[in-house]
Write a protein that holds these residues in place. Structure first.
Motif, PDB file in Angstrom:
ATOM      1  N   ARG A   1       0.828  -1.206   0.000  1.00 58.96           N
ATOM      2  CA  ARG A   1       0.000   0.000   0.000  1.00 58.96           C
ATOM      3  C   ARG A   1       0.864   1.258   0.000  1.00 58.96           C
ATOM      4  O   ARG A   1       0.581   2.223  -0.723  1.00 58.96           O
ATOM      5  CB  ARG A   1      -0.927   0.000   1.219  1.00 58.96           C
ATOM      6  CG  ARG A   1      -2.063  -0.998   1.150  1.00 58.96           C
ATOM      7  CD  ARG A   1      -3.114  -0.675   2.205  1.00 58.96           C
ATOM      8  NE  ARG A   1      -2.551  -0.662   3.549  1.00 58.96           N
ATOM      9  CZ  ARG A   1      -2.518  -1.698   4.356  1.00 58.96           C
ATOM     10  NH1 ARG A   1      -3.028  -2.866   3.958  1.00 58.96           N
ATOM     11  NH2 ARG A   1      -1.991  -1.599   5.564  1.00 58.96           N
ATOM     12  N   GLN A   2       1.922   1.266   0.791  1.00 55.73           N
ATOM     13  CA  GLN A   2       2.795   2.432   0.846  1.00 55.73           C
ATOM     14  C   GLN A   2       3.508   2.652  -0.482  1.00 55.73           C
ATOM     15  O   GLN A   2       3.692   3.796  -0.918  1.00 55.73           O
ATOM     16  CB  GLN A   2       3.821   2.246   1.986  1.00 55.73           C
ATOM     17  CG  GLN A   2       4.739   3.435   2.210  1.00 55.73           C
ATOM     18  CD  GLN A   2       3.998   4.628   2.773  1.00 55.73           C
ATOM     19  OE1 GLN A   2       2.852   4.513   3.192  1.00 55.73           O
ATOM     20  NE2 GLN A   2       4.639   5.776   2.779  1.00 55.73           N
TER      21      GLN A   2
ATOM     22  N   CYS B   1       2.343   1.860  -3.444  1.00 56.61           N
ATOM     23  CA  CYS B   1       1.367   2.394  -4.399  1.00 56.61           C
ATOM     24  C   CYS B   1       1.087   3.872  -4.142  1.00 56.61           C
ATOM     25  O   CYS B   1       0.811   4.629  -5.070  1.00 56.61           O
ATOM     26  CB  CYS B   1       0.067   1.592  -4.326  1.00 56.61           C
ATOM     27  SG  CYS B   1       0.232  -0.129  -4.889  1.00 56.61           S
ATOM     28  N   VAL B   2       1.155   4.292  -2.875  1.00 60.94           N
ATOM     29  CA  VAL B   2       0.932   5.708  -2.570  1.00 60.94           C
ATOM     30  C   VAL B   2       2.081   6.564  -3.074  1.00 60.94           C
ATOM     31  O   VAL B   2       1.885   7.629  -3.668  1.00 60.94           O
ATOM     32  CB  VAL B   2       0.728   5.889  -1.051  1.00 60.94           C
ATOM     33  CG1 VAL B   2       0.710   7.364  -0.682  1.00 60.94           C
ATOM     34  CG2 VAL B   2      -0.563   5.229  -0.610  1.00 60.94           C
TER      35      VAL B   2
ATOM     36  N   PRO C   1       2.525   5.858  -7.749  1.00 61.05           N
ATOM     37  CA  PRO C   1       1.283   5.413  -8.403  1.00 61.05           C
ATOM     38  C   PRO C   1       1.563   4.847  -9.780  1.00 61.05           C
ATOM     39  O   PRO C   1       2.456   5.308 -10.493  1.00 61.05           O
ATOM     40  CB  PRO C   1       0.442   6.691  -8.470  1.00 61.05           C
ATOM     41  CG  PRO C   1       1.419   7.797  -8.361  1.00 61.05           C
ATOM     42  CD  PRO C   1       2.544   7.298  -7.509  1.00 61.05           C
TER      43      PRO C   1
ATOM     44  N   GLU D   1       2.005  16.555  -2.824  1.00 63.01           N
ATOM     45  CA  GLU D   1       2.471  15.184  -3.005  1.00 63.01           C
ATOM     46  C   GLU D   1       3.935  15.204  -3.420  1.00 63.01           C
ATOM     47  O   GLU D   1       4.271  15.683  -4.505  1.00 63.01           O
ATOM     48  CB  GLU D   1       1.634  14.483  -4.080  1.00 63.01           C
ATOM     49  CG  GLU D   1       0.171  14.314  -3.710  1.00 63.01           C
ATOM     50  CD  GLU D   1      -0.596  13.560  -4.764  1.00 63.01           C
ATOM     51  OE1 GLU D   1       0.041  13.120  -5.751  1.00 63.01           O
ATOM     52  OE2 GLU D   1      -1.817  13.409  -4.613  1.00 63.01           O
TER      53      GLU D   1
END
Length: 601
Positions: free
Chosen positions: A156-157, A159-160, A163, A231
């Motif tokens: 998950r990290q 993919c954050v 992306p 971001e």
């Protein structure tokens, strides 16, 4: 001892016939097959019972049971190949039936991973004690994760931070992603079982509607920047291959975005190739007699100018790799009214300030050192503007190394910045007044008082000259909208303009906003290439760096955080396309960050 011959006796002739028929079927001739097939149903059932009894006897024997192993390798290979063929083929005619099966809980099983470590089940990871693992927690009370949960959190990290791009997805994945987004926006606007054909998908990918609508490249990157959260991710230090031994005083990206310049009190001028992975050192120049205060690219990036608290400066040619020392000529110290220009004085200031009078009588004033200067990025007319004492600003041609003019402010000169075309120079000083100069005629176009500022310590002009930012010693940053007319060519032969004092406008316009997020003297101001962000920093306080979202005039609240290793920031800058952000601090490190909104560096 003689072996005895075992003779099997049959109770009746039927049993003997069945036994012989079974032997012929298993080991014998083809005639037995037809003979068995021609038998009535009762006989076939009897043979089936004998076969089941033989299998039961084999299972009961442990030694013989090892010989009967079910081989499923071929079946697994066929299933895996079928899954790969389905993924490559994309959505087909049977997709409706497949979705119905998945909805009913009877969908096809997903492919198993190529390798699974059985020891992961017994692993326990402490995420509360390690600072770098705390971001993997879903709640503050969570202290440990199992092996499977830890793997899922890492995915998950990843993919954050990284992306997945659209071009790396298959046609089926692109359609599913688009369908999910459209369903979330308007569930009734798309058919649940409608899928595009290959021609429609190809036209969609080839269209440029996303760019025209401001969505930018790569699925919305590079368009309008959203306020609130920035971001970004930290990369390896830009000068990690060769850290500085002193404070990093100067930092700038080359116009091509591939090189970064760093300089400091260690007397070294370094160039790094910025790729975000290794950032190798390209070249290092040692200036033996000059601790560097200011360094910048000039002449379109073909030269580097470095100066310190000395009456000379250095020019490094990147094409020939030669370093030239240039001594400041006496004529640059004071040009006077005959060769330069002065801003209009107030009536009660007769003759200007002490040491600032015009003509040759002024003598050598104002240029004791070359540590403060601004460089023009225009390759057609490369100029240097050296800030001296008494409000004197010396203009030097980078091509001839000779002075070409001089400007005089009413107050002290503290900051200067060129416009992108190199025709305009904006200066500010200790009296809190901003001056706009036309360099073609060396006349002052405008005087403007910086609202609420006692003095001005830093200036920044956006690439399109639409924004002007000023920073003072109190930590307040004023953002002004620049009128287009003030930066356009002025006809000084016009009598009306001449009567108005060469276009001088002593008005004090109100800024768009006064940013008060910092409380100490502003040292660093920089705009992004698209005028959507403003970077402001101060070296007098730890972690004193903020990024402003210009369309909303608000500060990004998510960065920097309390764990950002900024330390005391002495310089900071964006890359030419704002993809990278470089920060130089007092520890000699140049931190590098990747801004995910911009696809290019």
């Amino acid at each position: 001892m003689k072996s005895k011959k075992v003779v099997y006796r049959y109770d009746n002739e039927d049993d003997k016939a069945k036994e012989s028929a079974l032997e012929e079927f298993l080991f014998g001739s083809g005639a037995a097959v037809g003979k068995l097939l021609a038998k009535p149903e009762g006989d076939i059932a009897g043979i089936a019972d004998l076969v089941r009894q033989a299998e039961a006897a084999a299972d009961s024997d442990e030694a013989d049971g090892l010989l009967f192993v079910e081989d499923r390798m071929g079946l697994q290979d066929e299933e895996q190949q079928q899954d790969e063929d389905d993924d490559e083929a994309g959505p087909g005619p049977g997709s409706m039936h497949l979705q119905q099966q998945e909805a009913a809980g009877k969908g096809r099983k997903r492919r198993a991973p190529a390798w699974v470590d059985a020891a992961d089940k017994d692993v326990t990871v402490q995420v509360a004690s390690a600072p770098r693992l705390r971001k993997l927690r879903q709640s503050k009370g969570q202290t440990e994760l199992t092996g499977a949960d830890y793997e899922a959190a890492l995915r998950r990290q990843h993919c954050v931070l990284h992306p997945r791009t659209t071009w790396a997805m298959s046609a089926k994945q692109q359609w599913q992603s688009k369908k999910a987004g459209a369903a979330a926006a308007d569930a009734s606007a798309i058919d649940e079982f409608e899928e595009p054909d290959e021609e429609t998908a190809e036209k969609l990918l080839m269209s440029g509607s996303g760019l025209l609508l401001g969505g930018g490249a790569a699925g919305g990157r590079g368009g309008l920047l959203a306020p609130g959260a920035l971001e970004l991710s930290r990369l390896r230090d830009a000068n990690g291959a060769s850290p500085s031994d002193a404070v990093v005083q100067a930092l700038q990206f080359h116009p091509n975005g591939q090189l970064m310049l760093t300089a400091g009190f260690d007397k070294r001028l370094k160039l790094f190739q910025v790729d975000g992975l290794r950032n190798p050192l390209v070249q290092s120049l040692f200036l033996q007699d000059c601790p560097i205060h200011t360094a910048a690219f000039a002449a379109g990036g073909s030269k580097v100018v470095a100066a310190g608290r000395r009456p000379f400066y250095y020019i490094a040619d990147l094409h020939t790799a030669q370093l030239e020392r240039v001594v400041t000529p006496p004529s640059i110290h004071h040009q006077g009214q005959r060769q330069g220009s002065s801003a209009p004085q107030q009536k009660h200031k007769k003759g200007g300030k002490k040491g600032g009078s015009s003509g040759a009588a002024g003598g050598r004033t104002g240029m004791k050192s070359c540590e403060a200067f601004a460089a023009s990025s225009d390759p057609a007319r490369p100029l240097l503007a050296f800030l001296g004492d008494g409000g004197h600003i010396g203009l030097v041609s980078l091509g001839s190394r000779r002075p070409v003019g001089s400007l005089k402010m009413n107050g002290s000169a503290r900051a200067a910045v060129f416009s992108s075309d190199g025709n305009t120079l904006v200066t500010a000083g200790g009296d809190g007044v901003l001056y706009t100069w036309d360099l073609r005629s060396q006349r002052c176009l405008q005087q403007q008082r910086d609202e609420g500022a006692i003095d001005c310590t830093s200036l920044a002009l956006s690439a399109d000259s639409s924004y002007l930012a000023t920073g003072g010693s109190s930590g307040v940053v004023n953002v002004y909208r620049r009128p287009a007319g003030l930066l356009s060519p002025v006809n000084f032969d016009d009598a009306d303009v001449a009567a108005a004092g060469f276009g001088v406008q002593p008005a004090a316009p109100a800024p768009l906003k006064a940013l008060m997020n910092l409380t100490t003297s502003i040292d660093s101001l920089s705009f992004s290439h698209d005028s959507q962000m403003l970077l402001m920093g101060s070296r007098m306080k730890k972690d004193a760096l903020r990024v402003v979202h210009l369309p909303s005039l608000t500060v990004f609240a998510n960065w920097p955080t309390g764990r950002s290793p900024l330390q005391y920031v002495h310089c900071a800058a964006f890359s030419p396309h704002s993809g990278f952000l470089g920060v130089g601090n007092a520890k000699g490190r140049t931190l590098l960050y990747r801004l995910h909104h911009y696809p290019e560096a």
